[in-house]
Design a protein around this motif. Structure first.
Motif, PDB file in Angstrom:
ATOM      1  N   PHE A 130      -0.814  19.921 -43.246  1.00 31.98           N
ATOM      2  CA  PHE A 130      -1.931  20.616 -42.610  1.00 31.98           C
ATOM      3  C   PHE A 130      -1.950  20.216 -41.143  1.00 31.98           C
ATOM      4  CE2 PHE A 130      -3.457  20.442 -47.058  1.00 31.98           C
ATOM      5  CZ  PHE A 130      -3.635  21.801 -47.260  1.00 31.98           C
ATOM      6  N   LEU A 131      -1.835  21.204 -40.268  1.00 35.78           N
ATOM      7  CA  LEU A 131      -1.963  20.941 -38.832  1.00 35.78           C
ATOM      8  C   LEU A 131      -3.362  21.362 -38.408  1.00 35.78           C
ATOM      9  CD1 LEU A 131      -1.048  20.223 -35.996  1.00 35.78           C
ATOM     10  CD2 LEU A 131       0.068  22.457 -35.835  1.00 35.78           C
ATOM     11  N   LEU A 132      -4.189  20.363 -38.071  1.00 37.48           N
ATOM     12  CA  LEU A 132      -5.547  20.652 -37.590  1.00 37.48           C
ATOM     13  C   LEU A 132      -5.414  20.884 -36.093  1.00 37.48           C
ATOM     14  CD1 LEU A 132      -7.255  17.979 -39.779  1.00 37.48           C
ATOM     15  CD2 LEU A 132      -7.737  20.407 -39.861  1.00 37.48           C
ATOM     16  N   ASP A 133      -5.433  22.150 -35.722  1.00 37.21           N
ATOM     17  CA  ASP A 133      -5.112  22.503 -34.336  1.00 37.21           C
ATOM     18  C   ASP A 133      -6.382  22.607 -33.489  1.00 37.21           C
ATOM     19  OD1 ASP A 133      -3.444  23.376 -32.176  1.00 37.21           O
ATOM     20  OD2 ASP A 133      -4.279  25.385 -32.518  1.00 37.21           O
ATOM     21  N   LEU A 134      -6.331  21.932 -32.332  1.00 39.63           N
ATOM     22  CA  LEU A 134      -7.525  21.851 -31.474  1.00 39.63           C
ATOM     23  C   LEU A 134      -7.071  21.600 -30.040  1.00 39.63           C
ATOM     24  CD1 LEU A 134     -10.702  21.526 -31.885  1.00 39.63           C
ATOM     25  CD2 LEU A 134     -10.288  19.064 -31.741  1.00 39.63           C
ATOM     26  N   PRO A 135      -7.718  22.224 -29.038  1.00 44.82           N
ATOM     27  CA  PRO A 135      -7.403  21.839 -27.665  1.00 44.82           C
ATOM     28  C   PRO A 135      -7.675  20.338 -27.515  1.00 44.82           C
ATOM     29  CG  PRO A 135      -8.747  23.827 -27.694  1.00 44.82           C
ATOM     30  CD  PRO A 135      -8.735  23.281 -29.099  1.00 44.82           C
ATOM     31  N   PRO A 136      -6.723  19.570 -26.952  1.00 47.55           N
ATOM     32  CA  PRO A 136      -6.875  18.112 -26.960  1.00 47.55           C
ATOM     33  C   PRO A 136      -8.108  17.624 -26.220  1.00 47.55           C
ATOM     34  CG  PRO A 136      -4.902  18.792 -25.745  1.00 47.55           C
ATOM     35  CD  PRO A 136      -5.427  20.002 -26.423  1.00 47.55           C
ATOM     36  N   GLU A 137      -8.567  18.362 -25.207  1.00 45.22           N
ATOM     37  CA  GLU A 137      -9.751  17.885 -24.486  1.00 45.22           C
ATOM     38  C   GLU A 137     -10.958  17.847 -25.417  1.00 45.22           C
ATOM     39  OE1 GLU A 137      -7.831  20.416 -23.785  1.00 45.22           O
ATOM     40  OE2 GLU A 137      -8.886  22.162 -22.991  1.00 45.22           O
ATOM     41  N   GLN A 138     -10.985  18.775 -26.397  1.00 39.80           N
ATOM     42  CA  GLN A 138     -12.109  18.771 -27.345  1.00 39.80           C
ATOM     43  C   GLN A 138     -11.991  17.584 -28.314  1.00 39.80           C
ATOM     44  OE1 GLN A 138     -12.837  22.554 -29.260  1.00 39.80           O
ATOM     45  NE2 GLN A 138     -12.302  23.667 -27.384  1.00 39.80           N
ATOM     46  N   GLY A 139     -10.771  17.332 -28.773  1.00 43.93           N
ATOM     47  CA  GLY A 139     -10.569  16.205 -29.700  1.00 43.93           C
ATOM     48  C   GLY A 139     -10.924  14.882 -29.047  1.00 43.93           C
ATOM     49  N   LEU A 140     -10.499  14.720 -27.786  1.00 40.84           N
ATOM     50  CA  LEU A 140     -10.766  13.443 -27.094  1.00 40.84           C
ATOM     51  C   LEU A 140     -12.262  13.238 -26.883  1.00 40.84           C
ATOM     52  CD1 LEU A 140      -7.776  13.563 -24.588  1.00 40.84           C
ATOM     53  CD2 LEU A 140      -8.113  11.854 -26.395  1.00 40.84           C
ATOM     54  N   LEU A 141     -12.985  14.334 -26.696  1.00 38.68           N
ATOM     55  CA  LEU A 141     -14.442  14.221 -26.518  1.00 38.68           C
ATOM     56  C   LEU A 141     -15.134  13.735 -27.789  1.00 38.68           C
ATOM     57  CD1 LEU A 141     -15.615  17.333 -24.449  1.00 38.68           C
ATOM     58  CD2 LEU A 141     -15.783  14.903 -23.845  1.00 38.68           C
ATOM     59  N   ARG A 142     -14.478  13.984 -28.956  1.00 39.61           N
ATOM     60  CA  ARG A 142     -15.094  13.551 -30.216  1.00 39.61           C
ATOM     61  C   ARG A 142     -14.988  12.041 -30.419  1.00 39.61           C
ATOM     62  NH1 ARG A 142     -12.619  17.876 -34.584  1.00 39.61           N
ATOM     63  NH2 ARG A 142     -13.718  19.743 -33.872  1.00 39.61           N
ATOM     64  N   ILE A 143     -14.085  11.397 -29.641  1.00 42.74           N
ATOM     65  CA  ILE A 143     -13.909   9.944 -29.794  1.00 42.74           C
ATOM     66  C   ILE A 143     -14.552   9.272 -28.591  1.00 42.74           C
ATOM     67  CG2 ILE A 143     -12.207   8.094 -30.107  1.00 42.74           C
ATOM     68  CD1 ILE A 143     -10.159  10.391 -30.627  1.00 42.74           C
ATOM     69  N   ARG A 144     -15.370   8.265 -28.811  1.00 43.55           N
ATOM     70  CA  ARG A 144     -16.049   7.604 -27.687  1.00 43.55           C
ATOM     71  C   ARG A 144     -15.020   6.975 -26.755  1.00 43.55           C
ATOM     72  NH1 ARG A 144     -20.050   4.516 -30.481  1.00 43.55           N
ATOM     73  NH2 ARG A 144     -19.903   2.954 -28.846  1.00 43.55           N
ATOM     74  N   GLN A 145     -15.167   7.222 -25.424  1.00 42.57           N
ATOM     75  CA  GLN A 145     -14.136   6.819 -24.462  1.00 42.57           C
ATOM     76  C   GLN A 145     -13.822   5.318 -24.511  1.00 42.57           C
ATOM     77  OE1 GLN A 145     -14.606   8.726 -20.774  1.00 42.57           O
ATOM     78  NE2 GLN A 145     -12.488   8.322 -20.189  1.00 42.57           N
ATOM     79  N   GLU A 146     -14.852   4.505 -24.711  1.00 39.42           N
ATOM     80  CA  GLU A 146     -14.610   3.054 -24.719  1.00 39.42           C
ATOM     81  C   GLU A 146     -13.789   2.633 -25.939  1.00 39.42           C
ATOM     82  OE1 GLU A 146     -17.497   4.564 -24.713  1.00 39.42           O
ATOM     83  OE2 GLU A 146     -18.927   3.681 -26.116  1.00 39.42           O
ATOM     84  N   GLN A 147     -13.658   3.573 -26.917  1.00 37.11           N
ATOM     85  CA  GLN A 147     -12.860   3.225 -28.113  1.00 37.11           C
ATOM     86  C   GLN A 147     -11.426   3.726 -27.993  1.00 37.11           C
ATOM     87  OE1 GLN A 147     -15.119   5.008 -31.276  1.00 37.11           O
ATOM     88  NE2 GLN A 147     -16.513   3.256 -31.429  1.00 37.11           N
ATOM     89  N   HIS A 148     -11.066   4.386 -26.849  1.00 36.55           N
ATOM     90  CA  HIS A 148      -9.720   4.947 -26.728  1.00 36.55           C
ATOM     91  C   HIS A 148      -8.661   3.855 -26.747  1.00 36.55           C
ATOM     92  CE1 HIS A 148     -10.773   9.152 -24.863  1.00 36.55           C
ATOM     93  NE2 HIS A 148     -11.305   8.940 -26.039  1.00 36.55           N
ATOM     94  N   ASP A 149      -7.619   4.023 -27.606  1.00 33.42           N
ATOM     95  CA  ASP A 149      -6.511   3.062 -27.633  1.00 33.42           C
ATOM     96  C   ASP A 149      -5.472   3.472 -26.585  1.00 33.42           C
ATOM     97  OD1 ASP A 149      -4.739   4.999 -28.731  1.00 33.42           O
ATOM     98  OD2 ASP A 149      -5.489   4.569 -30.746  1.00 33.42           O
ATOM     99  N   ARG A 150      -4.332   2.738 -26.554  1.00 33.82           N
ATOM    100  CA  ARG A 150      -3.317   2.937 -25.509  1.00 33.82           C
ATOM    101  C   ARG A 150      -2.827   4.388 -25.456  1.00 33.82           C
ATOM    102  NH1 ARG A 150       2.204   2.800 -25.465  1.00 33.82           N
ATOM    103  NH2 ARG A 150       2.222   2.532 -27.715  1.00 33.82           N
ATOM    104  N   ILE A 151      -2.630   5.015 -26.605  1.00 34.38           N
ATOM    105  CA  ILE A 151      -2.070   6.375 -26.601  1.00 34.38           C
ATOM    106  C   ILE A 151      -3.167   7.403 -26.300  1.00 34.38           C
ATOM    107  CG2 ILE A 151      -0.859   8.105 -28.001  1.00 34.38           C
ATOM    108  CD1 ILE A 151       0.662   5.777 -29.304  1.00 34.38           C
TER     109      ILE A 151
END
Ligand code: T5A
Length: 214
Positions: A130-151
């Motif tokens: 299953f490929l959950l397809d989403l513009p990446p800017e929307q996906g990144l907004l769903r994750i709190r910025q301070e929790q972003h890992d190296r990738i």
């Protein structure tokens, strides 16, 4: 028994973990034996590799080889034995993530990564992806910025190439891929995923929980 191997792919925050958990609950309610694993991760060694990968200072080639080492371990220790027992195995990311992230976005090359994937897994391919397809800017907004890992902290152009890499793999392997609009509500996505899993599972001898308790 040959089990059923289902993988979930997509950009950061696309909703893979959410859908894996919902699918596991639904299949277990219906009595199936379900094993959930993730990449990088799975057993103790592969989880250790995950910790190195998500925060260490890693070169692109070392990064690829570490993902592959974790995958080789997860495949041989968890995925293949569970499939052999007739389980439905759900894996949060697998071979296509290496193609999209390391092969396409990092520029190491799609074909070289595909060949190394085949070596790492001894040619194990998912039954359904299953490929959950989403513009990446929307996906990144769903994750709190301070929790972003190296990738996750890579630039938007990197994540756009990742999405393109996934879509190209889906086209190349249309027999196993199902592209879903990850902007749909979680319930709607879950219904579509469950229906498709049951369609593909029909006719397979999958282990039910009462059988394994005998
Ligand atoms: N990687 C991995 C490689 O580079 N190469 C490889 O070979 C492999 C295997 C893994 C990192 O490693 C890279 C890719 C990654 O950068 P990870 O922590 O496992 O790191 O990262 P992800 O798999 O991206 O996990 P995330 O948790 O970040 O994203 P998910 O699992 O896609 O999203 P999920 O389900 O946790 O949801 C995120 C948020 O969105 C909400 C959820 O409630 C949650 O808040 N949400 C929705 N919101 C609106 N609509 C929906 N349909 C929603 N579904 C969930």
């Amino acid at each position: 028994m040959t089990g059923l191997f289902v993988t979930f792919e997509g950009v950061e925050g696309a909703g893979k973990t959410t859908q894996v958990a919902r699918l596991r609950d639904a299949l277990e309610r219906d009595g199936y034996c379900v094993t959930v694993t993730r990449e990088p991760g799975g057993d103790t060694l592969a989880e250790g590799v995950r910790a190195l990968l998500l925060c260490g200072d890693v070169t692109p080639r070392a990064e690829l080889l570490l993902f592959l080492a974790a995958r080789a371990q997860n495949t041989e220790r968890i995925i293949r034995p569970c499939l052999a027992q007739g389980h439905i195995v759900l894996c949060d990311r697998f071979i296509d993530s290496s193609v999209a992230y390391q092969g396409v976005a990092r520029g190491l090359g799609r074909d070289v990564v595909a060949r190394l994937n085949a070596f790492a897994t001894a040619h194990l391919t998912p039954d359904i992806t299953f490929l959950l397809d989403l513009p990446p800017e929307q996906g990144l907004l769903r994750i709190r910025q301070e929790q972003h890992d190296r990738i996750e902290a890579e630039g938007l152009d990197f994540h756009i190439r990742v999405r393109e890499g996934f879509l190209a793999e889906a086209q190349k392997n249309s027999h196993r891929f199902r592209i879903l609009d990850a902007n749909l509500p979680p319930d709607a996505l879950h219904r579509e995923i469950l229906q498709h899993v049951y369609r593909v599972a029909t006719g397979r001898h999958l282990r039910r929980r009462e059988e394994s308790e005998i």
